[in-house]
Design an enzyme around this catalytic site. Structure first.
Site, mmCIF file in Angstrom:
data_model
loop_
_atom_site.group_PDB
_atom_site.id
_atom_site.type_symbol
_atom_site.label_atom_id
_atom_site.label_comp_id
_atom_site.label_asym_id
_atom_site.label_seq_id
_atom_site.Cartn_x
_atom_site.Cartn_y
_atom_site.Cartn_z
ATOM 1 N N CYS A 79 0.915 -1.163 0.128
ATOM 2 C CA CYS A 79 0.023 0.048 0.152
ATOM 3 C C CYS A 79 1.026 1.256 0.026
ATOM 4 O O CYS A 79 1.684 1.310 0.816
ATOM 5 C CB CYS A 79 -1.040 0.043 1.306
ATOM 6 S SG CYS A 79 -2.068 1.517 1.338
ATOM 7 N N ARG A 82 0.012 4.880 3.084
ATOM 8 C CA ARG A 82 -0.103 4.509 4.536
ATOM 9 C C ARG A 82 0.007 5.711 5.456
ATOM 10 O O ARG A 82 0.344 5.589 6.448
ATOM 11 C CB ARG A 82 0.846 3.494 4.750
ATOM 12 C CG ARG A 82 0.519 2.247 4.237
ATOM 13 C CD ARG A 82 1.679 1.110 4.632
ATOM 14 N NE ARG A 82 2.565 1.088 3.599
ATOM 15 C CZ ARG A 82 3.864 0.277 3.621
ATOM 16 N NH1 ARG A 82 4.110 -0.260 4.914
ATOM 17 N NH2 ARG A 82 4.377 0.165 2.503
ATOM 18 N N TRP A 253 -9.113 5.896 0.077
ATOM 19 C CA TRP A 253 -9.804 6.539 -1.112
ATOM 20 C C TRP A 253 -8.905 6.072 -2.249
ATOM 21 O O TRP A 253 -7.686 5.501 -2.241
ATOM 22 C CB TRP A 253 -9.868 7.879 -1.014
ATOM 23 C CG TRP A 253 -8.742 8.461 -0.417
ATOM 24 C CD1 TRP A 253 -7.531 8.534 -1.465
ATOM 25 C CD2 TRP A 253 -8.269 9.149 0.677
ATOM 26 N NE1 TRP A 253 -6.530 9.295 -0.607
ATOM 27 C CE2 TRP A 253 -6.902 9.591 0.743
ATOM 28 C CE3 TRP A 253 -9.053 9.151 2.047
ATOM 29 C CZ2 TRP A 253 -6.429 10.279 1.662
ATOM 30 C CZ3 TRP A 253 -8.300 9.845 3.051
ATOM 31 C CH2 TRP A 253 -7.128 10.339 2.903
#
Length: 386
Positions: A79, A82, A253
């Site tokens: 990801c 973060r 998002w």
């Protein structure tokens, strides 16, 4: 001998309990270190050890669950977003085990996370696995997915990635949608001691953004493109201190490239680049014309323009790359090492134009993180659903 086994457990059970204790001790000490007001961890560790000895598992306190879910995001090597891990909203629904209640809470998760377009990072945590029984499962890859009607990307209407699940749902009795490229699939949930069932997603739980190009309708505005606002992953397992929560949907998002460079552009998804290039009048006879690159940029411009115009949270890959480096610097100042998978952190377009490209990362394992188990991939395809 039978009585001895009942008291001490099998060798495998003892091994499993030892692994849980090791992970539990690591997490509890981390929790108390990062939350000094929680006090001395020794008393809590003694309670956890006693609970493990008596039941083979232990229950996180509400505060531990919140911090564990946030740390799992902090530890997610794939990801890029973060930086805001500590803002994750945690909805504790560990008391729920039946499919109907879980499905309803998933839809409520979507409503709360959507927040009128100002997307809120959110996770809903359902019952964990225990030695007595496995926890509930969400078969769907994300809480919102579009149907794919057909057997091959060149003839599929909708999202080709979801064609196997769509076929399985039709065989299971789902009547199907109106047949558009953006029909909402039902959510597939399996409660404890239950078979998987599908639940229609309420319209009020899904915010969709029509995709329009900033330069006007001469591009592809008449195609009816759209995408949903909340990327809520629902088939990963949340693992905190040796406890596994197999149903724990979570969202941040979107980064624009997730939609414009992957969902709408990948050849095994909507495969829109050839059509976009033709509409733009580009020479598609040779890759050397870079028609794919030009079409890709325009498709991504349209996604960002559309979400901005609709007032829906979205990030671009340049901004998110800078934020990730800020995350690295912030964590390093706190003495924490950050793991990352380069192939996931670098954006799928203009990678070399972003600062995350020009670094190396170590893909660090962690006992508190989100995990994609192999069986989850098969469930997302509808394998053995019928």
């Amino acid at each position: 001998m039978e009585i001895l086994q009942q008291r001490s457990g099998t060798a495998q059970e003892r091994s499993d309990a030892a692994q849980v204790w090791e992970a539990a001790e690591e997490f509890i000490r981390l929790f108390h270190r990062e939350n000094p007001d929680a006090g001395d961890p020794d008393a809590r560790l003694a309670a956890v050890r006693a609970e493990l000895a008596g039941t083979g598992t232990y229950r996180h306190t509400p505060a531990e669950l919140v911090h564990g879910a946030r740390v799992a995001w902090r530890n997610s090597n794939r990801c890029i977003g973060r930086l805001y891990w500590n803002s994750l909203r945690v909805r504790d629904r560990r008391d729920l085990t039946d499919g109907d209640s879980i499905a309803e809470e998933c839809f409520e998760h979507l409503r709360e996370a959507t927040n009128g377009g100002r997307i809120r990072p959110t996770i809903t945590v359902f019952a964990p696995d225990t030695p007595d029984r496995p926890g509930p499962l969400i078969w769907s890859e994300q809480l919102i997915r579009y149907a794919g009607y057909g057997d091959h990307p060149s003839i599929t209407v909708g999202d080709a990635r979801n064609a196997p699940l769509t076929r399985a749902l039709l065989d299971l009795g789902w009547p199907g949608g109106p047949g558009t490229p953006f029909d909402l699939l039902p959510l597939v949930v399996q409660g404890v001691d239950d078979k998987p069932r599908w639940f229609d997603t309420p319209a009020d739980a899904v915010l969709e953004v029509p995709i329009r190009h900033p330069d006007g309708p001469d591009h592809w505005d008449d195609w009816g493109l759209r995408w949903h606002a909340v990327p809520a992953i629902s088939n990963m397992c949340l693992e905190i201190g040796g406890i596994h929560y197999p149903a724990a949907p979570f969202n941040g998002w979107y980064m624009g490239t997730e939609i414009g460079a992957r969902n709408l552009a990948d050849t095994d998804r909507y495969n829109l680049l050839p059509a976009v290039a033709r509409r733009m009048g580009l020479d598609t006879s040779s890759d050397r014309s870079l028609w794919k690159d030009r079409a890709l940029v325009e498709l991504n411009r349209a996604v960002l323009h559309s979400f901005d115009g609709a007032g829906v949270s979205i990030s671009d890959h340049h901004t998110e790359s800078r934020r990730f480096l800020s995350h690295l610097e912030r964590e390093e100042r706190k003495g924490r090492e950050v793991g990352a998978d380069w192939s996931w952190i670098v954006p799928p377009i203009s990678g070399a134009a972003t600062p995350v490209f020009h670094r190396t990362y170590e893909d660090r394992p962690s006992a508190t993180t989100y995990v994609h188990h192999a069986a989850a991939h098969e469930r997302a395809k509808g394998r053995d659903l019928v």
